[in-house]
Design an enzyme around this catalytic site. Sequence first.
Site, mmCIF file in Angstrom:
data_model
loop_
_atom_site.group_PDB
_atom_site.id
_atom_site.type_symbol
_atom_site.label_atom_id
_atom_site.label_comp_id
_atom_site.label_asym_id
_atom_site.label_seq_id
_atom_site.Cartn_x
_atom_site.Cartn_y
_atom_site.Cartn_z
ATOM 1 N N ASN A 53 0.974 -1.110 -0.104
ATOM 2 C CA ASN A 53 0.001 -0.145 0.072
ATOM 3 C C ASN A 53 0.802 1.276 0.057
ATOM 4 O O ASN A 53 1.672 1.434 0.743
ATOM 5 C CB ASN A 53 -1.128 -0.182 1.099
ATOM 6 C CG ASN A 53 -0.438 -0.156 2.378
ATOM 7 O OD1 ASN A 53 0.484 -0.867 2.545
ATOM 8 N ND2 ASN A 53 -1.029 0.179 3.385
ATOM 9 N N GLU A 66 -2.997 -4.821 -3.117
ATOM 10 C CA GLU A 66 -3.365 -5.710 -4.083
ATOM 11 C C GLU A 66 -3.423 -5.059 -5.450
ATOM 12 O O GLU A 66 -3.137 -5.773 -6.704
ATOM 13 C CB GLU A 66 -4.927 -6.068 -3.924
ATOM 14 C CG GLU A 66 -4.944 -7.002 -2.636
ATOM 15 C CD GLU A 66 -5.074 -6.249 -1.221
ATOM 16 O OE1 GLU A 66 -4.669 -4.951 -1.188
ATOM 17 O OE2 GLU A 66 -6.097 -6.616 -0.478
HETATM 18 N N1 THU Z 1 -5.270 -1.654 2.381
HETATM 19 C C1 THU Z 1 -4.497 -2.478 1.474
HETATM 20 O O1 THU Z 1 -3.585 -2.248 0.993
HETATM 21 N N2 THU Z 1 -5.322 -3.501 1.142
HETATM 22 C C2 THU Z 1 -6.643 -3.805 1.766
HETATM 23 O O2 THU Z 1 -7.010 -5.048 1.296
HETATM 24 C C3 THU Z 1 -7.265 -3.162 2.864
HETATM 25 C C4 THU Z 1 -6.454 -1.966 3.024
HETATM 26 C C5 THU Z 1 -4.623 -0.511 2.845
HETATM 27 C C6 THU Z 1 -5.060 0.738 2.387
HETATM 28 C C7 THU Z 1 -4.566 1.662 3.633
HETATM 29 O O3 THU Z 1 -3.196 2.103 3.145
HETATM 30 C C8 THU Z 1 -4.368 0.828 4.620
HETATM 31 O O4 THU Z 1 -4.482 -0.421 4.124
HETATM 32 C C9 THU Z 1 -5.565 0.944 5.633
HETATM 33 O O5 THU Z 1 -6.529 0.836 5.287
#
Ligand code: THU
Length: 141
Positions: A53, A66
């Site tokens: 992320n 993802e």
């Molecule tokens: N996040 C992801 O990268 N994947 C997910 O499936 C759920 C949430 C990230 C988005 C944000 O940067 C952090 O997790 C908190 O929501």
Amino acid sequence: MKKQTLPVISKQVRTFLVNAARAAADNAYCPYSHYPVGAAVLTLDGQVYTGCNVENVSYGLGACAERTALFKAVSAGCRDFAALAVAGGDKKPAAPCGACRQVLAEFCVPGLPVVVARLTGGKVTVTTLGELLPMGFASLS
Ligand code: THU
């Protein structure tokens, strides 16, 4: 969603993908949520693309792990996927968010195995994209 039958992935491959997703989470840029997530997609021809992320001070502009992994694969010319692993969370594992499920459905079949793990340790759950997104949007035209 695509129509396609996928080869079954072995426990070794699942473990490999979880480890790749966990390693990718080390690169997460998450100064706002402090919630690192990593993902690894396996292509049908055996390549692995990882992502993390990447957040932004304008919160809505951040990208999930993802989608980062999937877009890396697609931009490298890969559109056929065999499995996805996601690693996030300390006590409970992070399952893909709704937006990522819909984006995955653009390229992946409902039977795509989705392996969900915590950042370290704990139980690893295997589900499918179809279970996560039973009635995703599909163009009616
Ligand atoms: N996040 C992801 O990268 N994947 C997910 O499936 C759920 C949430 C990230 C988005 C944000 O940067 C952090 O997790 C908190 O929501």
